[in-house]
Design an enzyme around this catalytic site. Structure first.
Site, short mmCIF file in Angstrom:
data_model
loop_
_atom_site.label_atom_id
_atom_site.label_comp_id
_atom_site.label_asym_id
_atom_site.label_seq_id
_atom_site.Cartn_x
_atom_site.Cartn_y
_atom_site.Cartn_z
N PRO A 37 0.79 -1.22 0.00
CA PRO A 37 0.00 0.00 0.00
C PRO A 37 0.83 1.28 0.00
CG PRO A 37 -0.17 -1.14 2.10
CD PRO A 37 0.50 -2.08 1.15
N ASN A 38 0.34 2.21 -0.80
CA ASN A 38 0.87 3.58 -0.92
C ASN A 38 2.17 3.67 -1.72
OD1 ASN A 38 -1.17 5.07 0.51
ND2 ASN A 38 -0.46 4.01 2.34
N ARG A 69 4.76 12.17 -3.36
CA ARG A 69 4.65 12.75 -2.02
C ARG A 69 5.89 12.34 -1.21
NH1 ARG A 69 0.07 13.60 -3.80
NH2 ARG A 69 -2.00 13.20 -2.96
N TYR A 115 11.08 9.11 0.75
CA TYR A 115 11.05 8.03 -0.25
C TYR A 115 11.70 8.39 -1.58
CZ TYR A 115 7.82 6.07 3.16
OH TYR A 115 7.27 5.57 4.31
N ASN A 122 8.07 -5.70 -0.49
CA ASN A 122 7.93 -4.52 0.37
C ASN A 122 6.44 -4.40 0.65
OD1 ASN A 122 7.72 -2.09 1.67
ND2 ASN A 122 8.98 -0.95 0.22
N ALA A 139 2.94 -0.67 4.92
CA ALA A 139 2.45 -0.68 6.30
C ALA A 139 1.90 -2.04 6.73
CB ALA A 139 1.39 0.40 6.49
N HIS A 159 3.73 -4.34 9.25
CA HIS A 159 3.65 -4.20 10.71
C HIS A 159 2.32 -4.69 11.28
CE1 HIS A 159 7.00 -1.72 9.59
NE2 HIS A 159 6.23 -0.85 8.97
N ASP A 161 0.94 -15.60 6.96
CA ASP A 161 0.44 -16.96 6.71
C ASP A 161 0.57 -17.34 5.23
OD1 ASP A 161 -0.19 -17.16 9.38
OD2 ASP A 161 -2.35 -16.87 9.12
N GLU A 195 12.64 -9.59 2.25
CA GLU A 195 11.87 -8.40 2.66
C GLU A 195 12.71 -7.15 2.39
OE1 GLU A 195 10.93 -8.51 6.83
OE2 GLU A 195 10.01 -6.51 6.81
N HIS A 236 12.67 -2.73 2.49
CA HIS A 236 12.05 -1.44 2.79
C HIS A 236 12.95 -0.33 2.28
CE1 HIS A 236 9.00 -3.30 5.19
NE2 HIS A 236 9.94 -4.05 5.73
N SER A 283 12.99 2.80 3.42
CA SER A 283 13.50 3.56 4.57
C SER A 283 14.04 2.59 5.62
CB SER A 283 12.37 4.41 5.17
OG SER A 283 11.33 3.58 5.66
N ARG A 306 12.83 4.81 12.55
CA ARG A 306 11.56 5.54 12.49
C ARG A 306 10.72 5.23 13.74
NH1 ARG A 306 9.06 5.10 6.63
NH2 ARG A 306 7.91 6.88 7.46
N ARG A 335 6.97 0.82 13.68
CA ARG A 335 7.53 0.26 12.44
C ARG A 335 8.64 -0.75 12.72
NH1 ARG A 335 5.34 3.65 8.38
NH2 ARG A 335 5.01 5.76 9.16
O1 CA2 Z 1 10.28 2.08 3.94
C1 CA2 Z 1 9.45 1.36 3.36
O2 CA2 Z 1 9.65 0.87 2.25
C2 CA2 Z 1 8.08 1.12 4.00
O3 CA2 Z 1 7.68 -0.21 3.70
C3 CA2 Z 1 7.16 2.12 3.37
C4 CA2 Z 1 5.76 2.10 3.99
C5 CA2 Z 1 5.84 2.21 5.51
O4 CA2 Z 1 4.54 2.09 6.05
C6 CA2 Z 1 6.74 1.16 6.10
O5 CA2 Z 1 6.80 1.35 7.49
C7 CA2 Z 1 8.13 1.26 5.52
C8 CA2 Z 1 4.93 3.27 3.46
C9 CA2 Z 1 4.87 3.36 1.98
C10 CA2 Z 1 4.39 4.73 1.64
O6 CA2 Z 1 4.95 5.08 0.41
C11 CA2 Z 1 4.83 6.36 0.02
C12 CA2 Z 1 5.65 6.75 -0.99
C13 CA2 Z 1 5.61 8.04 -1.42
C14 CA2 Z 1 4.74 8.94 -0.85
C15 CA2 Z 1 3.91 8.54 0.16
C16 CA2 Z 1 3.95 7.24 0.59
#
Ligand code: CA2
Length: 146
Positions: free
Chosen positions: A12-13, A20, A25, A76, A79, A82, A89, A100, A102, A104, A109, A113
């Site tokens: 997601p995201n 953003r 990121y 990846n 969210a 977590h 599963d 896995e 990530h 960041s 953080r 996380r």
């Molecule tokens: O650091 C990572 O790759 C994460 O998996 C990114 C997730 C975050 O919830 C994890 O804790 C760590 C969030 C992805 C959000 O991606 C965005 C990218 C650009 C702008 C906004 C959100």
């Protein structure tokens, strides 16, 4: 002979990459990431099947299907990392190696996380290195499958 297929799965995201929060990121987009993974995979004699979804059920279904269609998974889970027992599963049942990733450094953080439902079943975890983390995961996957 066909190249081993690796499922490169973003949760997601991650479709918002480059649009953003560039300070966290970076400026590059998901399309840039997919193109980079495909180029790196082909250098390594692999095929990257890159997918992204904001929906947990899509990710579960693709992971289930990977047992038949892929030699490994680079994940990846965003969210869901977590929160998701369902992804944990599905990955257990898939019986293919999982790395896995990530973008960041999740340990630098917020506390929430720091825990991952993916890490206990992953062969390795890479975080904090941005897009390079996916290159390294593909290299590790290639070495493992060789
Ligand atoms: O650091 C990572 O790759 C994460 O998996 C990114 C997730 C975050 O919830 C994890 O804790 C760590 C969030 C992805 C959000 O991606 C965005 C990218 C650009 C702008 C906004 C959100």
């Amino acid at each position: 002979m066909s190249s081993p297929r690796i499922l490169v799965l973003n949760g997601p995201n991650l479709n918002m990459l480059g649009k953003r929060e560039p300070e966290v990121y970076g400026h590059e987009t998901l399309a840039d990431l997919d193109a980079r993974c495909q180029a790196k995979a082909s250098e390594l004699g692999l095929e990257a099947d890159c997918r992204q979804s904001n929906h947990e059920g899509d990710l579960v279904t693709w992971i289930q299907d990977a047992r038949e269609n892929h030699e490994g998974i680079i994940l990846n889970a965003g969210a869901y990392t977590h929160t998701s027992v369902a992804l944990h599963d599905a990955l257990l049942a898939a019986q293919v190696p999982v790395i896995e990733v990530h973008l960041s450094n999740i340990f630098a953080r917020e506390e929430y996380r720091h825990h991952s439902f993916i890490s206990p079943i992953a062969v390795g975890v890479i975080c904090g290195l941005g897009f390079q983390g996916y290159d390294l995961a593909l290299e590790a996957m290639a070495a493992r499958l060789a």
